[in-house]
Design a protein around this motif. Structure first.
Motif, short mmCIF file in Angstrom:
data_model
loop_
_atom_site.label_atom_id
_atom_site.label_comp_id
_atom_site.label_asym_id
_atom_site.label_seq_id
_atom_site.Cartn_x
_atom_site.Cartn_y
_atom_site.Cartn_z
N PRO A 182 0.87 -1.33 -0.11
CA PRO A 182 -0.09 0.14 0.07
C PRO A 182 0.74 1.36 -0.03
N ILE A 183 0.35 2.22 -0.63
CA ILE A 183 1.17 3.46 -0.62
C ILE A 183 1.42 4.01 0.69
N GLU A 184 0.76 3.86 1.55
CA GLU A 184 1.24 4.21 3.06
C GLU A 184 2.18 3.87 3.63
N GLN A 185 2.26 2.65 3.19
CA GLN A 185 3.77 1.61 3.50
C GLN A 185 4.81 2.35 2.79
N VAL A 186 4.78 2.21 1.53
CA VAL A 186 5.62 2.58 0.63
C VAL A 186 6.28 4.31 1.01
N TRP A 187 5.31 4.88 1.26
CA TRP A 187 5.75 6.43 1.66
C TRP A 187 6.15 6.45 2.82
N SER A 188 5.86 5.77 3.76
CA SER A 188 6.44 5.83 5.18
C SER A 188 7.90 5.29 5.10
N LEU A 189 8.13 4.47 4.59
CA LEU A 189 9.50 3.78 4.41
C LEU A 189 10.49 4.85 3.64
N TRP A 190 10.10 5.30 2.42
CA TRP A 190 10.78 6.19 1.86
C TRP A 190 11.05 7.40 2.34
N SER A 191 10.18 8.00 2.84
CA SER A 191 10.11 9.47 3.44
C SER A 191 10.86 9.51 4.79
N ASP A 192 11.22 8.41 5.14
CA ASP A 192 12.30 8.26 6.61
C ASP A 192 13.70 8.19 5.86
N LEU A 193 14.10 9.50 5.43
CA LEU A 193 15.32 9.55 4.48
C LEU A 193 16.65 8.92 5.29
N GLU A 194 16.73 8.76 6.56
CA GLU A 194 17.77 8.14 7.19
C GLU A 194 17.93 6.64 7.01
N GLN A 195 16.81 6.23 6.51
CA GLN A 195 16.82 4.60 6.13
C GLN A 195 17.47 4.22 4.66
N MET A 196 17.59 5.58 3.90
CA MET A 196 18.07 5.31 2.48
C MET A 196 19.13 4.03 2.33
N PRO A 197 20.53 4.32 3.40
CA PRO A 197 21.51 3.18 3.10
C PRO A 197 21.01 2.04 3.00
N ASN A 198 19.73 1.49 3.46
CA ASN A 198 19.36 0.12 3.67
C ASN A 198 18.95 -0.55 2.07
N TRP A 199 18.67 0.55 1.15
CA TRP A 199 18.36 -0.09 -0.11
C TRP A 199 19.15 0.93 -1.14
N MET A 200 20.01 1.86 -0.82
CA MET A 200 20.64 2.64 -1.98
C MET A 200 22.13 2.27 -1.89
N LYS A 201 22.62 1.47 -2.86
CA LYS A 201 24.17 0.95 -2.96
C LYS A 201 25.25 2.01 -2.35
N TRP A 202 25.14 3.34 -2.97
CA TRP A 202 26.16 4.12 -2.96
C TRP A 202 25.88 5.34 -1.71
N ILE A 203 24.78 5.03 -1.24
CA ILE A 203 24.63 6.14 -0.01
C ILE A 203 24.81 5.35 1.19
N GLU A 204 26.07 5.94 1.74
CA GLU A 204 26.74 5.54 3.16
C GLU A 204 25.91 6.00 4.23
N SER A 205 25.25 7.25 4.10
CA SER A 205 24.55 7.77 5.34
C SER A 205 23.87 9.04 4.87
N VAL A 206 22.80 9.26 5.71
CA VAL A 206 21.88 10.36 5.73
C VAL A 206 21.61 10.76 7.02
N GLU A 207 21.65 12.14 7.46
CA GLU A 207 21.31 12.49 8.56
C GLU A 207 20.54 13.67 8.66
N ILE A 208 19.34 13.73 9.11
CA ILE A 208 18.35 14.85 9.31
C ILE A 208 18.91 15.80 10.20
N GLN A 209 18.98 17.08 9.88
CA GLN A 209 19.39 18.15 10.63
C GLN A 209 18.55 18.65 11.75
#
Length: 150
Positions: free
Chosen positions: A16-43
């Motif tokens: 469902p879109i709600e689940q997909v949105w929830s996972l992607w919009s939590d930017l700090e989770q990006m390294p879990n699926w983006m190969k080249w992204i080592e870290s994301v830190e919300i300011q």
């Protein structure tokens, strides 16, 4: 913008879109699926700003990114404000009971060190292929309910 490249990738996710949105919009989770992204830190002082670190082999780039537009369950649009020049959007399409579609478009200015020895077409193919695989990893991550695969 001749020294900029743009790439898009898309994936269907049987969630469902709600689940997909929830996972992607939590930017700090990006390294879990983006190969080249080592870290994301919300300011802490501004949640629309995030510090990104990309690492691939001998290359490492960082940048500060700002969300310029966000529409819940539909769109996150960003641009870098320092570091590696880039911008893009992630779009979400609700298939009304048949899952979701996620479409990522990224534009970036070719770093001089890379542009000086790498053909733009080759670089573009590598980036586009990586983005597609990143979206496929995201799909699998979403289908596991946000759990890593080991």
């Amino acid at each position: 913008m001749s020294d900029w490249l743009e790439h898009s990738a898309q994936v269907e996710v049987a969630a469902p879109i709600e689940q997909v949105w929830s996972l992607w919009s939590d930017l700090e989770q990006m390294p879990n699926w983006m190969k080249w992204i080592e870290s994301v830190e919300i300011q802490q002082d501004n949640p629309d700003l995030s510090r990104w670190k990309l690492a691939s082999g001998a290359f490492e780039f960082t940048w500060l990114s700002r969300i310029v537009r966000q529409v819940n369950h539909q769109l996150i649009q960003w641009e870098s404000v320092d570091g590696l020049p880039n911008q893009g959007a992630i779009r979400f399409y609700d298939r009304k009971g048949a899952g979701s579609v996620v479409r990522l478009t990224v534009s970036y200015k070719i770093p001089g060190i890379i542009g000086s020895f790498m053909d733009n077409l080759f670089l573009g193919n590598v980036v586009e292929s990586t983005l597609q695989k990143d979206l496929e990893r995201f799909r699998d991550y979403a289908l596991r309910g946000g759990l890593k695969s080991f």
